[in-house]
Design an enzyme around this catalytic site. Structure first.
Site, PDB file in Angstrom:
ATOM      1  N   ASP A   1       0.713  -0.941  -0.034  1.00  0.00           N
ATOM      2  CA  ASP A   1       0.109   0.198   0.205  1.00  0.00           C
ATOM      3  C   ASP A   1       0.995   1.049   0.189  1.00  0.00           C
ATOM      4  OD1 ASP A   1      -2.279  -1.622   0.574  1.00  0.00           O
ATOM      5  OD2 ASP A   1      -2.746  -0.824   1.854  1.00  0.00           O
TER       6      ASP A   1
ATOM      7  N   TYR B   1     -13.822  -3.606   0.153  1.00  0.00           N
ATOM      8  CA  TYR B   1     -13.305  -3.861   1.438  1.00  0.00           C
ATOM      9  C   TYR B   1     -13.580  -2.775   1.888  1.00  0.00           C
ATOM     10  CZ  TYR B   1      -8.625  -3.242   3.144  1.00  0.00           C
ATOM     11  OH  TYR B   1      -7.124  -3.902   3.764  1.00  0.00           O
TER      12      TYR B   1
END
Length: 870
Positions: free
Chosen positions: A152, A365
């Site tokens: 990320d 998500y």
DNA sequence: GCAAGGTC
């Protein structure tokens, strides 16, 4: 082969999908870890997802728990804490290795460091936390020609990538490595990121690692200190931390405000009016004096005196005002948690449920900050999918038949993930009730964000009653708009009759109520989450679990959130001796330090050492006051356990846990001198009642408040033998075993004077052994009927929710049938769940619950007639 | 038996 390492499996899958030439990557496994293989520009690629952090920082083994010593420097006796310091610091096994840290007043990196407990200056090592993944990672790294770190795009992501790289470097020291930075799973974004590869930012990773170290050092040192100041036995950790402690402080501060609050008297003058001549009760409505709150009793009395015998109220004015409420913004984690909390789902539970829905392919998500749908999201397709759910069909069809869809936008816009939205149609029958509740909330929220504003009309009527002004207001929904699909938190309509200026109403009643101002409200769990976000405490992924942690260590109780005496004592102590940890400013200062490290203006070592020095600065005061704090904690724990006063010796009666059976009971603090004990009512939360009402007027034992799960609290005397708890014995039927043996036995419902528990026993119990359990709550009645499935008596139980009938035999075949049909409802797999590839969804869960039920039935102590016969 | 941060 090119190896791409991502932060989670989901990302590995998405990147493989977006970069593969064919669009169809091959799912494979290395050991047990999923990987995705594909070709890209003629080259073989493989992606692997980590599971967040794969390395965990910890102290060296010798500084961790030791059987003999307890946590180092603090023993279970607690006595050694001051004595061991600084004397013991000179002793092995550490003197050779870490001597420089242990002397008084030495300079370390320019900070004056006083004599300290070891832990503050202990080295930290990073140990593998995900061995299976590391094994798979190394296996792939060995074979790779080049490696791309695709974790990320944030500080923790850089650290996770850096940790992974260090592991891979052990087996692939020379393989070229680069970093892909992306913030959305779109073709364009991922292509761009992989065509413009950069280098891993070690400074940023170091900043993240400093955060890990500082959190661990402060958390471990203060937790060990609090826990060992007065050791409360295993399982009684008194924790502290950079995020949890300021969060607890928020709750404690609110409680202090409430305690300091001085209520003020005020008076409310109100009456019930109805259109003139109307006889119907439904037409009446409430009107309140224009002075909503009289602060002055004389003025209130005077006004009341003028209107108390009034018969008419004349309408002076009618004001109408239209209000439009815009549809809500898309859900991110925080707003979803808040909305779920308002529906009785705690934030921690909401995240568990959301995770499960996500894994079943039903929602997107769940860990996002974003509140703006990306352009790439096909809203129409989502609505079409949802129209498969019958409850949503009318709304979906209305949306689809209109023009282009317009969605609301929230304030936070990021592009890593879309806001939380439903990705497939769910079947309520195949979900757990709580899962459906959350899915329903998310699905309706999604549809609401596409809906029209809700228009309400408010009416304000002003009346004259004997020269006094009264007002009445009502609100009615004119155009429900998004409210039709999203009723959460909506107020009930308050309809006023149609009246015009000059109309006259009958006055049906006039009342003057004496009231008091209320202290500020406690936080709901949802509000606390919001407050944490406002203060910069925790992240979207951690806030829910941090609140849960505070409940688990018994610092918090109830909902709305209330601190325990223990929680308040911990905050008091830390505010006095280590105030830094109690304030959110530690987080903001840490953020500043992290920024410096990330920019290269400071080093990790400097920042961590500085933080250690700050902690060491408070150690002296902490250790000096160890006994005060230990006493304060012990007193608080006792106060939390107190249920009342012993009628025999006058000492406190507290909740205790039996060493033998592990069960709870109420016992006297004076034990062994005083042997008073009482059983604890089962399946309820027990609270003491303050003052005189907390003592039974009949037997002198404490009266307590019992709160069963999800139903109304009630108050009882703890003494089961007390006349207030006595119930007459009722004959509920005839014993089938005795009948078969040619005897007669009555089945009698008793209440034990020792345990307070109700049960059924045959009058010939000694011979036939027949007994049944009974529900412990509600009023019991005999019906004279017997169960068609097993012949046992049927009793009626009347509770607040109404009467219900039950066969008393726990092993009744009828119950098995019912349980089976309940489980069967969950067993069906919906088309949508199949389509979404649900693997570990509801099937396993419902089978498990069915098993638990039948096993529980068989192990029951109740003896069935059949068993009695054999 | 320690924190908070990822994710499962």
């Amino acid at each position: 082969m090119k190896l791409v390492v991502t932060e989670k499996n989901d990302a590995a899958q998405q990147i493989a999908r977006l970069l593969s030439t064919s669009g169809k990557p091959k799912a494979d496994k290395v050991y047990d870890t999923p990987v995705y293989r594909f070709s890209h520009d003629g080259e073989e690629w493989v992606t692997i997802g980590l599971r967040g952090h794969i390395m965990a920082p910890d102290f060296p083994p010798e500084l961790k728990y030791d059987r003999k010593e307890g946590w180092y420097g603090l023993t279970t006796e607690g006595e050694h804490l001051p004595a061991r310091l600084p004397d013991d610091l000179a002793k092995p096994p550490y003197e050779t290795k870490r001597k420089p840290f242990l002397k008084d007043g030495i300079d370390i990196k320019g900070w004056k460091v006083p004599s300290l407990p070891y832990l503050v200056w202990a080295p930290i090592e990073k140990l593998p936390a995900e061995k299976g993944i590391i094994r798979a990672l190394k296996n792939l790294a060995k074979k790779a020609d080049s490696i791309v770190i695709g974790t990320d795009f944030d500080r923790e992501g850089e650290l996770i990538g850096s940790d992974a790289l260090r592991q891979m470097r052990q087996v692939a020291p020379d393989t070229p490595v680069s970093r892909a930075r992306y913030s959305a799973f779109t073709k364009a974004e991922i292509d761009h990121a992989f065509q413009n590869l950069v280098e891993l930012d070690q400074d940023l990773a170091d900043a993240g690692e400093s955060r890990q170290y500082i959190d661990l050092i402060w958390g471990a040192v203060l937790t060990r200190y609090l826990t060992m100041a007065r050791f409360g036995g295993f399982g009684n950790v008194r924790s502290a931390g950079r995020v949890q402690t300021p969060t607890l402080a928020l709750v404690v501060q609110k409680e202090r405000e409430r305690q300091a609050f001085v209520p003020e008297d005020y008076w409310v003058l109100w009456g019930m009016l109805a259109p003139k001549g109307s006889a119907s009760e439904d037409d009446s409505f409430k009107a309140t004096h224009a002075t909503a709150r009289f602060k002055d009793k004389a003025a209130a009395d005077a006004a009341f005196a003028r209107v108390r015998d009034a018969s008419e109220a004349r309408v002076l004015s009618v004001e109408k005002r239209r209000r439009t409420t815009n549809p809500p913004a898309p859900f991110n984690t925080t707003t979803m948690q808040t909305a779920a909390a308002a529906e009785g789902i705690s934030p921690a539970r909401a995240m568990r449920l959301a995770e499960s829905l996500y894994m079943d392919g039903l929602i997107s998500y769940p860990r996002v900050d974003n509140t703006v749908y990306p352009k790439s999201l096909d809203l129409k397709a989502c609505v079409r999918t949802l129209s498969e759910v019958p409850q949503y069909r009318p709304t979906c069809q209305a949306l689809l038949s209109g023009g282009p869809l317009h969605a609301t936008r929230g304030k936070q816009e990021t592009t890593d993930h879309p806001p939380i939205y439903p990705t497939a149609a769910a079947d309520p029958g195949s979900l757990q009730p709580a899962e459906w509740k959350l899915y329903n909330l998310i699905a309706r929220r999604f549809l609401a964000t596409l809906g029209d504003p809700c228009v309400t009309e408010g009416t304000k009527l002003t009346f004259d009653v004997e020269g006094e002004r009264f007002t009445s207001s009502g609100t009615v929904v004119v155009e429900p708009g998004f409210r039709a699909i999203y009723p959460y938190g909506q107020r009930k309509d308050e309809q006023l009759p149609m009246l015009s200026e000059g109309d006259v109403c009958d006055v049906r009643k006039m009342t003057l109520d004496a009231k008091q101002t209320e202290p500020p409200a406690r936080y709901s769990q949802g509000r606390l989450i919001q407050e944490m976000e406002k203060c910069g405490l925790g992240t979207k992924s951690t806030r829910a679990s941090i609140i849960q942690r505070l409940y688990d260590v018994k610092y918090l109780k109830n909902d709305p959130v209330e601190p325990s005496q223990l929680g308040m004592a911990v905050i008091d102590a830390l505010t006095e001796y280590a105030p830094r940890i109690t304030s959110p400013s530690m987080t903001s200062e840490l953020e500043d330090d992290m920024t410096k490290v990330a920019e290269g203006a400071d080093t990790q070592e400097d920042v961590v050492t500085h933080s250690r020095a700050l902690l060491s600065g408070v150690m002296g005061a902490l250790i000096e006051h160890k006994d005060d704090l230990g006493n304060a904690i012990a007193d608080a724990v006792t106060a939390d356990a107190k249920v009342g006063v012993c009628p025999k010796c006058g000492r406190d009666l507290v909740m205790k846990t039996s060493a033998k059976t592990r069960g709870s009971f109420i016992g006297c603090m004076g034990w062994p001198d005083c042997d008073v004990t009482y059983p604890v009512p089962s399946k309820v939360k027990v609270e003491p009642i303050e003052g005189e009402a907390g003592v039974c007027p009949v037997c002198g034992a404490p009266r307590i408040k019992c709160k069963p799960f999800r139903s109304k609290a009630y108050e009882i005397c703890v003494n089961p033998a007390c006349p207030t708890n006595r119930e007459p014995d009722i004959v509920v039927g005839t014993c089938a075993v005795c009948e078969a043996d040619g005897r007669h036995g009555d089945l009698v419902a008793h209440k034990s004077e020792k345990t307070g528990r109700r049960f059924i026993r045959c009058t010939n119990y000694d011979v036939c052994g027949v007994s049944y359990p009974l529900p412990q709550r509600g009023e019991l009645h005999a019906t004279g009927e017997t169960c068609p499935d097993c012949g046992a008596p049927i009793v009626e139980v009347v509770t607040a929710r109404g009467p219900w009938r039950i066969c008393v035999n726990m092993n009744c075949p009828g119950k098995e049938k019912k349980a089976a049909s309940r489980a069967g409802r969950g067993r069906g797999t919906s088309a949508s769940a199949k389509a979404s590839g649900a693997k570990r969804g509801t099937r396993a869960k419902s089978t498990k619950s069915a098993k638990t039920k039948s096993a529980g039935g068989k192990s029951s102590k109740a003896k069935s007639p059949a068993k009695g016969e054999s």
